[in-house]
Design a protein around this motif. Structure first.
Motif, PDB file in Angstrom:
ATOM      1  N   ALA A   1      33.751  55.202  63.070  1.00 34.83           N
ATOM      2  CA  ALA A   1      34.623  56.281  63.581  1.00 34.83           C
ATOM      3  C   ALA A   1      34.833  57.307  62.482  1.00 34.83           C
ATOM      4  O   ALA A   1      34.710  56.999  61.289  1.00 34.83           O
ATOM      5  CB  ALA A   1      35.967  55.726  64.045  1.00 34.83           C
ATOM      6  N   ASP A   2      35.172  58.508  62.924  1.00 32.95           N
ATOM      7  CA  ASP A   2      35.471  59.610  62.008  1.00 32.95           C
ATOM      8  C   ASP A   2      36.988  59.665  61.820  1.00 32.95           C
ATOM      9  O   ASP A   2      37.723  59.942  62.771  1.00 32.95           O
ATOM     10  CB  ASP A   2      34.946  60.913  62.619  1.00 32.95           C
ATOM     11  N   ALA A   3      37.433  59.404  60.597  1.00 33.00           N
ATOM     12  CA  ALA A   3      38.881  59.405  60.329  1.00 33.00           C
ATOM     13  C   ALA A   3      39.485  60.781  60.576  1.00 33.00           C
ATOM     14  O   ALA A   3      40.693  60.896  60.782  1.00 33.00           O
ATOM     15  CB  ALA A   3      39.135  58.968  58.887  1.00 33.00           C
TER      16      ALA A   3
ATOM     17  N   TYR B   1      27.884  49.296  47.169  1.00 34.94           N
ATOM     18  CA  TYR B   1      29.196  48.981  47.774  1.00 34.94           C
ATOM     19  C   TYR B   1      29.362  47.494  48.056  1.00 34.94           C
ATOM     20  O   TYR B   1      30.477  46.960  47.957  1.00 34.94           O
ATOM     21  CB  TYR B   1      29.465  49.872  48.994  1.00 34.94           C
TER      22      TYR B   1
ATOM     23  N   GLY C   1      37.912  54.473  56.233  1.00 36.93           N
ATOM     24  CA  GLY C   1      36.893  54.610  55.193  1.00 36.93           C
ATOM     25  C   GLY C   1      36.719  53.280  54.484  1.00 36.93           C
ATOM     26  O   GLY C   1      36.644  53.212  53.263  1.00 36.93           O
TER      27      GLY C   1
ATOM     28  N   GLY D   1      41.399  54.342  51.401  1.00 34.83           N
ATOM     29  CA  GLY D   1      40.932  54.102  50.027  1.00 34.83           C
ATOM     30  C   GLY D   1      39.794  55.034  49.663  1.00 34.83           C
ATOM     31  O   GLY D   1      38.708  54.952  50.244  1.00 34.83           O
TER      32      GLY D   1
ATOM     33  N   ASP E   1      34.768  53.215  59.526  1.00 37.65           N
ATOM     34  CA  ASP E   1      33.999  54.009  58.569  1.00 37.65           C
ATOM     35  C   ASP E   1      32.992  54.855  59.328  1.00 37.65           C
ATOM     36  O   ASP E   1      32.531  54.477  60.410  1.00 37.65           O
ATOM     37  CB  ASP E   1      33.278  53.098  57.563  1.00 37.65           C
ATOM     38  N   LEU E   2      32.640  55.972  58.732  1.00 35.63           N
ATOM     39  CA  LEU E   2      31.665  56.878  59.336  1.00 35.63           C
ATOM     40  C   LEU E   2      30.235  56.337  59.188  1.00 35.63           C
ATOM     41  O   LEU E   2      29.347  56.717  59.938  1.00 35.63           O
ATOM     42  CB  LEU E   2      31.783  58.233  58.631  1.00 35.63           C
TER      43      LEU E   2
ATOM     44  N   PHE F   1      30.279  46.275  44.714  1.00 39.28           N
ATOM     45  CA  PHE F   1      31.629  46.767  44.402  1.00 39.28           C
ATOM     46  C   PHE F   1      32.687  45.922  45.117  1.00 39.28           C
ATOM     47  O   PHE F   1      33.732  45.580  44.553  1.00 39.28           O
ATOM     48  CB  PHE F   1      31.697  48.236  44.845  1.00 39.28           C
ATOM     49  N   HIS F   2      32.406  45.566  46.375  1.00 42.03           N
ATOM     50  CA  HIS F   2      33.403  44.839  47.169  1.00 42.03           C
ATOM     51  C   HIS F   2      33.327  43.325  46.992  1.00 42.03           C
ATOM     52  O   HIS F   2      34.365  42.661  47.038  1.00 42.03           O
ATOM     53  CB  HIS F   2      33.238  45.180  48.653  1.00 42.03           C
TER      54      HIS F   2
ATOM     55  N   PHE G   1      27.184  50.805  56.697  1.00 36.74           N
ATOM     56  CA  PHE G   1      28.267  50.031  56.074  1.00 36.74           C
ATOM     57  C   PHE G   1      28.964  49.151  57.112  1.00 36.74           C
ATOM     58  O   PHE G   1      29.273  47.987  56.857  1.00 36.74           O
ATOM     59  CB  PHE G   1      29.301  50.973  55.435  1.00 36.74           C
TER      60      PHE G   1
HETATM   61  C1  LIG Z   1      34.143  56.593  48.222  1.00 34.94           C
HETATM   62  S1  LIG Z   1      33.869  55.536  49.585  1.00 34.94           S
HETATM   63  C2  LIG Z   1      35.284  54.456  49.515  1.00 34.94           C
HETATM   64  C3  LIG Z   1      35.105  53.219  50.338  1.00 34.94           C
HETATM   65  C4  LIG Z   1      36.209  52.150  50.246  1.00 34.94           C
HETATM   66  N1  LIG Z   1      37.448  52.561  50.836  1.00 34.94           N
HETATM   67  C5  LIG Z   1      36.412  51.740  48.821  1.00 34.94           C
HETATM   68  O1  LIG Z   1      37.461  52.076  48.246  1.00 34.94           O
HETATM   69  O2  LIG Z   1      35.536  51.077  48.291  1.00 34.94           O
HETATM   70  C6  LIG Z   1      34.226  56.590  50.944  1.00 34.94           C
HETATM   71  C7  LIG Z   1      33.986  55.945  52.295  1.00 34.94           C
HETATM   72  O3  LIG Z   1      34.520  56.782  53.302  1.00 34.94           O
HETATM   73  C8  LIG Z   1      33.595  56.884  54.361  1.00 34.94           C
HETATM   74  N2  LIG Z   1      33.856  58.153  55.027  1.00 34.94           N
HETATM   75  C9  LIG Z   1      33.598  59.405  54.598  1.00 34.94           C
HETATM   76  N3  LIG Z   1      34.044  60.307  55.485  1.00 34.94           N
HETATM   77  C10 LIG Z   1      34.619  59.620  56.481  1.00 34.94           C
HETATM   78  C11 LIG Z   1      35.260  59.971  57.705  1.00 34.94           C
HETATM   79  N4  LIG Z   1      35.400  61.235  58.060  1.00 34.94           N
HETATM   80  N5  LIG Z   1      35.710  58.994  58.497  1.00 34.94           N
HETATM   81  C12 LIG Z   1      35.572  57.690  58.155  1.00 34.94           C
HETATM   82  N6  LIG Z   1      34.975  57.279  57.032  1.00 34.94           N
HETATM   83  C13 LIG Z   1      34.501  58.233  56.203  1.00 34.94           C
HETATM   84  C14 LIG Z   1      32.241  56.781  53.704  1.00 34.94           C
HETATM   85  O4  LIG Z   1      31.247  56.393  54.626  1.00 34.94           O
HETATM   86  C15 LIG Z   1      32.525  55.747  52.631  1.00 34.94           C
HETATM   87  O5  LIG Z   1      32.341  54.454  53.106  1.00 34.94           O
END
Ligand SMILES: C[S@@+](CC[C@H](N)C(=O)[O-])C[C@H]1O[C@@H](n2cnc3c(N)ncnc32)[C@H](O)[C@@H]1O
Length: 247
Positions: free
Chosen positions: A125-127, A14, A51, A143, A72-73, A17-18, A77
Motif C-alpha cells: 500500500a501507499d502510505a 533489508y 513503510g 520508520g 509497504d510500497l 538489516f532486519h 519487500f
Molecule cells: C528507508 S526504508 C525503511 C524501512 C523500515 N521502516 C526500516 O526502518 O527498516 C523506506 C521504506 O518505505 C517504503 N516506502 C517508500 N514510500 C512509501 C509509501 N509511499 N508508502 C509505503 N511505503 C513506502 C519503501 O519501500 C521502504 O521499504
C-alpha cells in the motif's frame, strides 16, 4: 524512484538489516524502534507499521498488540515479509564483493518471533494514499519513511485521523531529504526561511501535526547500520519522535 526497493540488492540489505547480525555493535534498528513504541504503548489492540519493508518491526510490535498491519510500497519487500511470516524461514543473498554473494537464512524461531506471526498481516500500500478503512489504530509507526515520500507534509497533516483517541504516532527519520524521493517543493524542513532562519524537518513535523498531535517525549537519536557489501556499511543516526494528544 518507485523501483528502488524492488531489487535483489535492496532485498538482501533489508533482510540483513532486519534479521541479520548486529554490525559494529549497533543494536538492531527495527527491534529498538518497536521497543520504544512498546515503552509508550505496552498493550493495544491495533497497530499500523507504515513503510515496514521486510517486516521486522511489524513482528516486534505484535509482542504487545493483538493485530499489526505492516504496509509497504515495495511488492518485493512485502512478498519476502509474508513468506517469512507464513513459512517461518526465508533465504536471501548478501553481496560480498562485486558479483560474489552468499546465502543467509532468516528464521522466526531463532529470533523468538514465531508466536507473533499469527497476529500480523502484510500488504502492499501507499502510505500517502491509504484507504479510508485503515483507521482506529492505537499506535502508528512510520520508520524512516517520511524522507522517502513524495509529499510527507500532507501525509503528516492527515495521519491523526487514523489514530484512536489516546493513540500514539512514532516517527523515525534521518532527515536525508533527497530530491529524487521528495521534490524540493515538498520538503517540510532542511532549508532557510525568507528571514534566513533554519527550518528543520522537526519544525516542519510540529507544524504539520499540530494541533492534533504534539511531541510527548524528548526526541531520541537511534543509530543504525546497513550492510552494503562485506566491507562497506552505512552508519546513520535517525531521530525518533513520539507524538500524542498531549496533556
Ligand atoms: C528507508 S526504508 C525503511 C524501512 C523500515 N521502516 C526500516 O526502518 O527498516 C523506506 C521504506 O518505505 C517504503 N516506502 C517508500 N514510500 C512509501 C509509501 N509511499 N508508502 C509505503 N511505503 C513506502 C519503501 O519501500 C521502504 O521499504
Amino acid at each position: 524512484m518507485t523501483d528502488y526497493y524492488e531489487t535483489d540488492e535492496q532485498l538482501g540489505q533489508y533482510m540483513d538489516f532486519h534479521y541479520g547480525p548486529e554490525h559494529f555493535g549497533v543494536p538492531n534498528f527495527p527491534e529498538t524502534c518497536a521497543e520504544r513504541c512498546l515503552a509508550v504503548k505496552p498493550r493495544g489492540e491495533r497497530a499500523l507499521d507504515l513503510g515496514c519493508a521486510t517486516g521486522r518491526s511489524t513482528f516486534e510490535l505484535a509482542r504487545g498488540f493483538d493485530h499489526v498491519l505492516g504496509l509497504d510500497l515495495s511488492q518485493r519487500f512485502i512478498d519476502a515479509a509474508e513468506q517469512l511470516r507464513s513459512a517461518g524461514e526465508l533465504s536471501y543473498r548478501l553481496t560480498d564483493e562485486g558479483e560474489i554473494s552468499h546465502e543467509e537464512t532468516a528464521s522466526l524461531n531463532a529470533l523468538g518471533l514465531s508466536e507473533t506471526a499469527g497476529r500480523i498481516r502484510f500488504e502492499v500500500a501507499d502510505a500517502g494514499n491509504l484507504p479510508d478503512e485503515l483507521s482506529g489504530y492505537d499506535l502508528i509507526f512510520a520508520g524512516n519513511l517520511i524522507d522517502r515520500m513524495p509529499n510527507p507534509g500532507t501525509f503528516l497533516q492527515d495521519i491523526h485521523q487514523r489514530l484512536n483517541p489516546g493513540g500514539v504516532l512514532v516517527v523515525t527519520s534521518p532527515y536525508t531529504l533527497l530530491p529524487d524521493f521528495t521534490p524540493r517543493a515538498h520538503w517540510i524542513g532542511g532549508y532557510y526561511d525568507s528571514h534566513g532562519e533554519p527550518v528543520t524537518v522537526l519544525d516542519g513535523m510540529k507544524e504539520r501535526l499540530h494541533p492534533h498531535l504534539e511531541l510527548i517525549q524528548k526526541p531520541e537519536d537511534v543509530p543504525f547500520v546497513i550492510r552494503e557489501t562485506r566491507r562497506k556499511h552505512q552508519h546513520t543516526l535517525a531521530q525518533l519522535t513520539v507524538w500524542g494528544e498531549g496533556v
